[in-house]
Design a protein around this motif. Structure first.
Motif, mmCIF file in Angstrom:
data_model
loop_
_atom_site.group_PDB
_atom_site.id
_atom_site.type_symbol
_atom_site.label_atom_id
_atom_site.label_comp_id
_atom_site.label_asym_id
_atom_site.label_seq_id
_atom_site.Cartn_x
_atom_site.Cartn_y
_atom_site.Cartn_z
ATOM 1 N N PRO A 1 55.154 38.756 -17.518
ATOM 2 C CA PRO A 1 54.035 39.706 -17.505
ATOM 3 C C PRO A 1 52.683 39.004 -17.628
ATOM 4 C CG PRO A 1 55.232 39.829 -19.585
ATOM 5 C CD PRO A 1 55.981 38.886 -18.712
ATOM 6 N N GLU A 2 51.695 39.637 -17.008
ATOM 7 C CA GLU A 2 50.336 39.107 -17.059
ATOM 8 C C GLU A 2 49.745 39.422 -18.433
ATOM 9 O OE1 GLU A 2 46.140 39.752 -14.710
ATOM 10 O OE2 GLU A 2 48.012 40.018 -13.632
ATOM 11 N N GLY A 3 49.275 38.405 -19.104
ATOM 12 C CA GLY A 3 48.680 38.578 -20.420
ATOM 13 C C GLY A 3 47.737 37.433 -20.710
ATOM 14 N N SER A 4 47.126 37.477 -21.886
ATOM 15 C CA SER A 4 46.148 36.445 -22.219
ATOM 16 C C SER A 4 46.794 35.067 -22.315
ATOM 17 C CB SER A 4 45.423 36.793 -23.521
ATOM 18 O OG SER A 4 46.353 36.941 -24.569
ATOM 19 N N MET A 5 48.002 34.983 -22.844
ATOM 20 C CA MET A 5 48.690 33.696 -22.953
ATOM 21 C C MET A 5 49.055 33.158 -21.568
ATOM 22 S SD MET A 5 49.666 31.367 -24.869
ATOM 23 C CE MET A 5 50.907 30.451 -25.690
ATOM 24 N N ALA A 6 49.567 34.037 -20.703
ATOM 25 C CA ALA A 6 49.932 33.616 -19.347
ATOM 26 C C ALA A 6 48.707 33.154 -18.575
ATOM 27 C CB ALA A 6 50.630 34.760 -18.614
ATOM 28 N N ARG A 7 47.583 33.826 -18.772
ATOM 29 C CA ARG A 7 46.329 33.401 -18.111
ATOM 30 C C ARG A 7 45.851 32.073 -18.673
ATOM 31 N NH1 ARG A 7 45.282 38.890 -18.084
ATOM 32 N NH2 ARG A 7 44.265 38.811 -20.107
#
Length: 186
Positions: free
Chosen positions: A35-41
């Motif tokens: 999922p797209e999230g702050s950590m993934a970004r």
């Protein structure tokens, strides 16, 4: 599962290749569902996911552009403002001619609007937005707003779909070029 044993022992190279392909597909699929999230970004996963998606879309539209017949290379570039969509799903624009603006209607090239109200809302949000219009065959247009084709955005948002049997590959080429540019992150 006799066929699996046959494949494994009688064709070991083919079996290894299929296992490796299945692993790659599983890894890419698993990577793409993060999922797209702050950590993934923050660690760059989201950017890579967008590039992979853009690459697949670029491949799809490049193949589609290759399959359909070539469109006319000659087109007219106009600049103006988007006004909206009329009841016949034609795009209404204002083009400066001499010292005044004139309203013109164009058909979105190789695009079929399937949700008129959604298209009216999406285009209404861009009202008075400055755009470049690449006009082909006098009435078909590819609309560019800040380097992004409006035709593409309408399809991505689900209010339109690409014409199943387009008269030319004009839009397919524009769509492919847009996605290749996204894949290269330019």
């Amino acid at each position: 599962m006799e066929w699996l044993d046959t494949l494994r022992y009688d064709y070991p190279r083919l079996f290894r290749v299929l296992v490796i392909v299945a692993l790659i597909i599983s890894l890419v699929g698993g990577f793409m569902i993060i999922p797209e999230g702050s950590m993934a970004r923050a660690i760059g996963i989201t950017d890579v996911q967008h590039r992979v998606t853009a690459t697949f879309n670029g491949l799809y539209w490049s193949v589609r552009a290759h399959v359909h017949q070539d469109g006319p290379e000659q087109h007219v570039q106009l600049y103006g403002n988007i006004e909206g969509i009329d009841e016949t799903t034609q795009l209404v624009v204002s083009i400066p001619i001499k010292d005044q603006f004139q309203q013109k209607t164009f058909r979105l090239a190789n695009t079929e609007i399937i949700d008129v109200y959604g298209a009216v809302h999406a285009v209404g949000a861009l009202r008075q937005e400055t755009a470049r219009f690449d006009v082909y065959d006098g009435n078909n247009v590819v609309v560019w707003i800040r380097g992004t084709p409006l035709n593409v955005k309408l399809i991505e948002s689900g209010v339109a779909r690409p014409a199943p049997k387009p008269p030319s590959n004009i839009f397919d080429r524009a769509f492919a070029a847009y996605y290749w540019r996204l894949a290269k992150a330019q």
